[in-house]
Design a protein around this motif. Structure first.
Motif, PDB file in Angstrom:
ATOM      1  N   ARG A 337       0.825  -1.213   0.000  1.00  0.00           N
ATOM      2  CA  ARG A 337       0.000   0.000   0.000  1.00  0.00           C
ATOM      3  C   ARG A 337       0.856   1.259   0.000  1.00  0.00           C
ATOM      4  NH1 ARG A 337      -5.018  -1.067   4.256  1.00  0.00           N
ATOM      5  NH2 ARG A 337      -5.676  -3.086   3.391  1.00  0.00           N
ATOM      6  N   LEU A 338       1.846   1.273   0.865  1.00  0.00           N
ATOM      7  CA  LEU A 338       2.699   2.464   0.966  1.00  0.00           C
ATOM      8  C   LEU A 338       3.484   2.673  -0.320  1.00  0.00           C
ATOM      9  CD1 LEU A 338       4.028   2.155   4.639  1.00  0.00           C
ATOM     10  CD2 LEU A 338       2.121   3.523   3.771  1.00  0.00           C
ATOM     11  N   ASN A 339       3.973   1.596  -0.925  1.00  0.00           N
ATOM     12  CA  ASN A 339       4.701   1.733  -2.191  1.00  0.00           C
ATOM     13  C   ASN A 339       3.795   2.258  -3.299  1.00  0.00           C
ATOM     14  OD1 ASN A 339       7.339   1.012  -1.498  1.00  0.00           O
ATOM     15  ND2 ASN A 339       6.895  -1.167  -1.652  1.00  0.00           N
ATOM     16  N   PHE A 403      -5.769   2.894   5.909  1.00  0.00           N
ATOM     17  CA  PHE A 403      -5.955   1.850   6.921  1.00  0.00           C
ATOM     18  C   PHE A 403      -7.434   1.514   7.122  1.00  0.00           C
ATOM     19  CE2 PHE A 403      -1.659   3.073   7.787  1.00  0.00           C
ATOM     20  CZ  PHE A 403      -1.057   1.921   8.268  1.00  0.00           C
ATOM     21  N   GLN A 404      -8.323   2.286   6.498  1.00  0.00           N
ATOM     22  CA  GLN A 404      -9.735   1.947   6.590  1.00  0.00           C
ATOM     23  C   GLN A 404     -10.059   0.674   5.822  1.00  0.00           C
ATOM     24  OE1 GLN A 404     -11.915   5.384   5.296  1.00  0.00           O
ATOM     25  NE2 GLN A 404     -11.119   6.704   6.929  1.00  0.00           N
ATOM     26  N   GLN A 405      -9.221   0.343   4.861  1.00  0.00           N
ATOM     27  CA  GLN A 405      -9.384  -0.906   4.135  1.00  0.00           C
ATOM     28  C   GLN A 405      -8.816  -2.048   4.964  1.00  0.00           C
ATOM     29  OE1 GLN A 405     -11.033  -1.268   1.227  1.00  0.00           O
ATOM     30  NE2 GLN A 405     -11.490   0.925   1.403  1.00  0.00           N
ATOM     31  N   PRO A 406      -9.521  -3.161   5.057  1.00  0.00           N
ATOM     32  CA  PRO A 406      -9.032  -4.259   5.899  1.00  0.00           C
ATOM     33  C   PRO A 406      -7.825  -4.955   5.277  1.00  0.00           C
ATOM     34  CG  PRO A 406     -10.976  -4.955   4.681  1.00  0.00           C
ATOM     35  CD  PRO A 406     -10.808  -3.481   4.410  1.00  0.00           C
ATOM     36  N   PHE A 407      -7.027  -5.544   6.124  1.00  0.00           N
ATOM     37  CA  PHE A 407      -5.965  -6.446   5.687  1.00  0.00           C
ATOM     38  C   PHE A 407      -6.541  -7.863   5.699  1.00  0.00           C
ATOM     39  CE2 PHE A 407      -3.931  -2.784   7.604  1.00  0.00           C
ATOM     40  CZ  PHE A 407      -2.962  -2.463   6.670  1.00  0.00           C
ATOM     41  N   GLU A 413     -10.801 -10.763   7.516  1.00  0.00           N
ATOM     42  CA  GLU A 413     -10.472  -9.346   7.463  1.00  0.00           C
ATOM     43  C   GLU A 413      -9.915  -8.882   8.808  1.00  0.00           C
ATOM     44  OE1 GLU A 413     -13.970  -7.270   6.283  1.00  0.00           O
ATOM     45  OE2 GLU A 413     -13.663  -7.690   4.145  1.00  0.00           O
ATOM     46  N   LEU A 414      -8.799  -8.157   8.741  1.00  0.00           N
ATOM     47  CA  LEU A 414      -8.172  -7.604   9.943  1.00  0.00           C
ATOM     48  C   LEU A 414      -8.131  -6.088   9.813  1.00  0.00           C
ATOM     49  CD1 LEU A 414      -5.136 -10.043  10.299  1.00  0.00           C
ATOM     50  CD2 LEU A 414      -7.360 -10.218  11.408  1.00  0.00           C
ATOM     51  N   PHE A 415      -8.624  -5.393  10.820  1.00  0.00           N
ATOM     52  CA  PHE A 415      -8.619  -3.936  10.805  1.00  0.00           C
ATOM     53  C   PHE A 415      -7.573  -3.435  11.799  1.00  0.00           C
ATOM     54  CE2 PHE A 415     -12.720  -4.898   9.006  1.00  0.00           C
ATOM     55  CZ  PHE A 415     -12.872  -3.927   8.022  1.00  0.00           C
ATOM     56  N   VAL A 416      -6.687  -2.602  11.304  1.00  0.00           N
ATOM     57  CA  VAL A 416      -5.610  -2.040  12.118  1.00  0.00           C
ATOM     58  C   VAL A 416      -5.552  -0.545  11.844  1.00  0.00           C
ATOM     59  CG1 VAL A 416      -3.138  -2.073  12.625  1.00  0.00           C
ATOM     60  CG2 VAL A 416      -4.297  -4.187  11.974  1.00  0.00           C
ATOM     61  N   THR A 417      -5.336   0.241  12.871  1.00  0.00           N
ATOM     62  CA  THR A 417      -5.146   1.682  12.693  1.00  0.00           C
ATOM     63  C   THR A 417      -3.673   2.031  12.886  1.00  0.00           C
ATOM     64  OG1 THR A 417      -5.609   2.133  15.022  1.00  0.00           O
ATOM     65  CG2 THR A 417      -7.487   2.155  13.494  1.00  0.00           C
ATOM     66  N   ARG A 451      -4.120   7.375  19.917  1.00  0.00           N
ATOM     67  CA  ARG A 451      -3.847   6.536  18.748  1.00  0.00           C
ATOM     68  C   ARG A 451      -4.741   6.911  17.573  1.00  0.00           C
ATOM     69  NH1 ARG A 451      -3.968   2.760  23.028  1.00  0.00           N
ATOM     70  NH2 ARG A 451      -1.881   2.105  23.690  1.00  0.00           N
ATOM     71  N   ASN A 452      -4.377   6.374  16.403  1.00  0.00           N
ATOM     72  CA  ASN A 452      -5.083   6.681  15.154  1.00  0.00           C
ATOM     73  C   ASN A 452      -5.142   8.192  14.928  1.00  0.00           C
ATOM     74  OD1 ASN A 452      -6.392   5.972  12.764  1.00  0.00           O
ATOM     75  ND2 ASN A 452      -8.422   6.117  13.696  1.00  0.00           N
ATOM     76  N   GLU A 453      -4.060   8.856  15.285  1.00  0.00           N
ATOM     77  CA  GLU A 453      -3.976  10.307  15.172  1.00  0.00           C
ATOM     78  C   GLU A 453      -2.750  10.704  14.357  1.00  0.00           C
ATOM     79  OE1 GLU A 453      -6.093  12.517  16.190  1.00  0.00           O
ATOM     80  OE2 GLU A 453      -7.428  11.267  17.414  1.00  0.00           O
ATOM     81  N   ILE A 454      -2.757  11.958  13.895  1.00  0.00           N
ATOM     82  CA  ILE A 454      -1.609  12.533  13.190  1.00  0.00           C
ATOM     83  C   ILE A 454      -1.127  13.725  13.993  1.00  0.00           C
ATOM     84  CG2 ILE A 454      -0.808  13.642  11.066  1.00  0.00           C
ATOM     85  CD1 ILE A 454      -3.032  12.183   9.571  1.00  0.00           C
ATOM     86  N   ARG A 455       0.141  13.771  14.297  1.00  0.00           N
ATOM     87  CA  ARG A 455       0.711  14.888  15.029  1.00  0.00           C
ATOM     88  C   ARG A 455       2.013  15.330  14.363  1.00  0.00           C
ATOM     89  NH1 ARG A 455      -3.551  14.977  16.657  1.00  0.00           N
ATOM     90  NH2 ARG A 455      -4.381  15.093  18.789  1.00  0.00           N
TER      91      ARG A 455
END
Length: 730
Positions: A337-339, A403-407, A413-417, A451-455
């Protein structure tokens, strides 16, 4: 007819001369003269036996009459040269013909020299000795060349030579094989070296060779060659300058070595040194190499380098609940995903450049990079970023949204933030280490904010870290100095307002800073492991206090203590609790353990530990329900007695609100599973009325009682008891 056919070895040290002459007188005369000159002589009188004689006796030189009765001597010479045994033997043609055409024909069929009749025997002996010396030198040279060619073939090494003044260019046979050269080439055309050179390497190779020729200096350069089928090989070219001592001419000698196998080994070593094995992404070492070059370049161009630190939230739950293979699958899918989001070059290009030199220039390969620093920590480096445009922050939101899309793992399906920290390089002199440290501080702040935050990094984060370190240091002395206190908050029945239990809450009274809130030191204690020793003190102190209340007849209820994941991981929690109960005399049914969903999920053995404790009569309560997984179907796997609904669902609750619907659902489902339900944070009578209607069993909050010290709770209990007595008397 063959004369004097003695086996070779009778005069093994003497050179053997084969005389082919049909005139018996001349044959005998020449044989006698040569024997007197210390030669072994073999004589034949016809051409048809010459080849067999050569094969059987291996003469060192041949005197061949041009005119023989059966076969023309010129034809015999041609046949000898066509046979492997006769290729290199010197052949002197003896002829009475001295015309130019005969001489030319002799050389055309391969004669080494010619002698006209009548023969000058003295001169002939000297001519033979000269040719034998020449043959010896030629044989040595040929063997040397063959040995060199064989060694070059084994070593995959070819050589070439350029005569600078004459412009003559020559290459070895192995060079032909290395470069797969077809056909002839112009001796003055050095472009043969460029014929197979990879287009990306051609200019570098050409510049190096031109500089070597121009400056008459040694050079070393590596480059790739590409063949018609698309395959590539790596060559290492060395050049050196030589001056001919004879005529003073200049020669450039070059060696081309096939180093493909070595390069593959080097690349694998570099991959292990600079890449993450699981994801194949650059590791910290390669990232820092890029940053050290990208930071000054970005600021020189008016930009900066932005770093996004990405850390998966509660990732250990995936590993602990589903196994490390599930965690690995998530990390690999995240890498893809990141790539996709980041415009970065293939890591192979970095390794290719580093294989040329560890100090190679990297910042021209790509603008951005995705790197994996630790187990679940990734870094995105964005070069040439504009910190005022908001572009990096918007990109961070895109990363978070991904990350809203499951792995997926084995169809599940696995949901991770993820928490994200952003940092920018301040100037061209900023270091990679300082930039990564700032990103880590921002990332830690995002974690602390839930968590699940941007700083983004700011200067005050340094002060927070300083405070963190100060607390860490002071915590080590707090327990010894008796700076901790336990406050207690009662849990009240919604039916009759009776006291059903207490929750023990730790407070830190610092000698200088005063009262330090739990949210400022509990996390630090968990990070450092000090929570284990502190937790043991809390259990012992709460047990002792509850036993005192029992002995005083004030109340007979459970006291609840909070336990952390770190205490479970220590592996001795059961022993700690049993020791506290034994030393204080408190019974198991008067103790309750509170923990969050995160603690339940932290370690696979947690369930077993709780089952054993519960079998002894100790109650188990799930705290802050609704802020974590919130899965009743999941928590049925654990031995739980009580569900505590988090205060965020109670504050300002009304009977028709969404909060009420949630609390009602949790209450009904919990009762169906025989769980006791406690609502936290009840502060008003309105909230109490709604909670009572929603069938919660107990409440805890300021409406009835704030957390107080043990002595104040004792007074509060006595006061309630007195009020109850008065009401009973009436």
């Amino acid at each position: 007819m063959t004369e004097n056919l003695d086996p070779i070895g009778s005069s093994a040290d003497l050179p053997i001369v084969l005389v082919v002459e049909d005139n018996p007188v001349e044959r005998q005369l020449v044989g006698k003269i040569l024997r007197n000159a210390n030669f072994e002589v073999i004589a034949v009188d016809c051409g048809e036996v010459v080849l067999d004689t050569v094969v059987n006796y291996q003469p060192d030189i041949i005197l061949l009459d041009a005119l023989l009765p059966d076969i023309d001597g010129f034809d015999v010479c041609g046949h000898l040269r066509a046979h492997p045994k006769g290729v290199y033997i010197p052949i002197i043609m003896l002829t009475g013909l001295d015309d130019v055409s005969s001489i030319n024909r002799a050389y055309e069929v391969g004669a080494t020299d010619f002698f006209t009749k009548p023969i000058n025997h003295s001169l002939l002996v000297h001519r033979i000795k000269y040719l034998l010396r020449a043959r010896l030198i030629m044989d040595q040279l040929r063997m040397s060349k063959q040995s060199l060619a064989s060694a070059q073939q084994v070593a995959k090494l070819g050589h070439w030579e350029l005569h600078v003044e004459k412009g003559r260019f020559q290459v070895s046979e192995e060079m032909h094989r290395l470069y797969r050269l077809d056909g002839a080439y112009e001796e003055s055309d050095t472009a043969v070296l460029m014929e197979r050179c990879h287009p990306d390497d051609r200019q570098h190779l050409q510049d190096s060779l031109i500089a070597s020729i121009r400056d008459l200096r040694e050079a070393r350069v590596e480059h790739r060659i590409v063949f018609d089928d698309g395959t590539e090989r790596y060559l290492e070219v060395h050049t050196t300058v030589m001056q001919d001592e004879g005529d003073g001419s200049t020669h450039i000698l070059g060696i081309s070595i096939d180093v493909t196998d070595r390069k593959e080994s080097e690349r694998e070593i570099l991959r292990l040194a600079y890449c993450d094995r699981l994801t194949g992404l650059p590791n910290r070492s390669l990232l820092e190499s890029l940053l050290e070059q990208a930071i000054p370049r970005s600021h020189l161009n008016g930009g900066a380098v932005a770093i996004l630190g990405i850390d998966l939230d509660l990732f250990n739950r995936v590993n602990n609940s589903m196994g490390h293979s599930a965690g690995d699958a998530v990390l690999q899918q995240l890498t893809e995903r990141l790539n996709t989001l980041v415009n970065c070059a293939d890591v192979g290009l970095y390794l290719e450049r580093l294989s040329m030199s560890i100090e190679s220039n990297l910042d021209d390969i790509a603008t951005d990079m995705v790197s994996r620093l630790a187990a679940d920590t990734f870094i995105i480096a964005m070069t040439g970023a504009d910190r005022n445009s908001g572009e990096v922050e918007r990109f961070a939101e895109r990363v978070k949204a991904s990350f809203q899309q499951p792995f997926l793992y084995r169809g599940q399906e696995l949901f991770v933030t993820a928490s994200i920290g952003i940092a920018y390089s301040e100037s061209g002199s900023s270091t990679a280490e300082s930039l990564l440290q700032k990103a880590d501080l921002a990332l830690h702040e995002a974690k602390m904010q839930g968590r699940n935050e941007i700083r983004a990094y700011s200067g005050d984060l340094v002060a927070k870290v300083s405070t963190h370190l100060s607390i860490q240091s002071d915590l080590r002395k707090a327990l010894q100095n008796g700076e901790f206190q336990l406050f207690y908050q009662p849990k009240i029945s919604t039916r009759d307002a009776s006291v059903k239990g207490f929750e023990a809450l730790i407070r830190w009274v610092h000698p200088v800073k005063g009262l330090v809130p739990p949210n400022q030191f509990i996390t630090v204690a968990e990070d450092t492991g000090q929570i284990v020793e502190i937790g043991q003190w809390v259990i012992e102190t709460a047990c002792r206090q509850n036993k005192q209340w029992l002995d005083e007849g004030l109340v007979n209820v459970r006291v609840a203590v909070n336990v952390s994941a770190r205490q479970f991981k220590e592996g001795n929690l059961i022993e700690v609790i049993e020791s506290a109960l034994a030393s204080t005399g408190l019974k198991e049914e008067n103790l309750e353990l509170e923990m969050t969903e995160g603690v339940l999920m932290s370690d696979p053995s947690t369930g077993d530990t709780l089952s054993e404790l519960r079998s002894k009569g100790i109650a188990v309560s799930l705290d802050d329900f609704g802020t974590g997984y919130s899965s009743l179907s999941y928590i049925t796997r654990f031995p739980i007695d009580t569900i505590k609904i988090d205060r965020c669902f109670v504050q300002d609750i009304t009977i028709d609100s969404e909060k009420a619907a949630i609390v009602s659902a949790v209450s009904n489902l919990s009762h169906g599973l025989n769980f006791n339900v406690v609502a936290e944070g009840v502060e008003t009578e309105t909230e109490l009325d709604v909670i009572r209607q929603l069938r919660c069993d107990e409440v805890q909050g300021y409406y009835y009682c704030r957390p107080m010290a043990a002595q104040d709770i004792s007074e509060w209990l006595r006061s309630r008891s007195a009020v109850t007595s008065l009401k009973s008397a009436k």
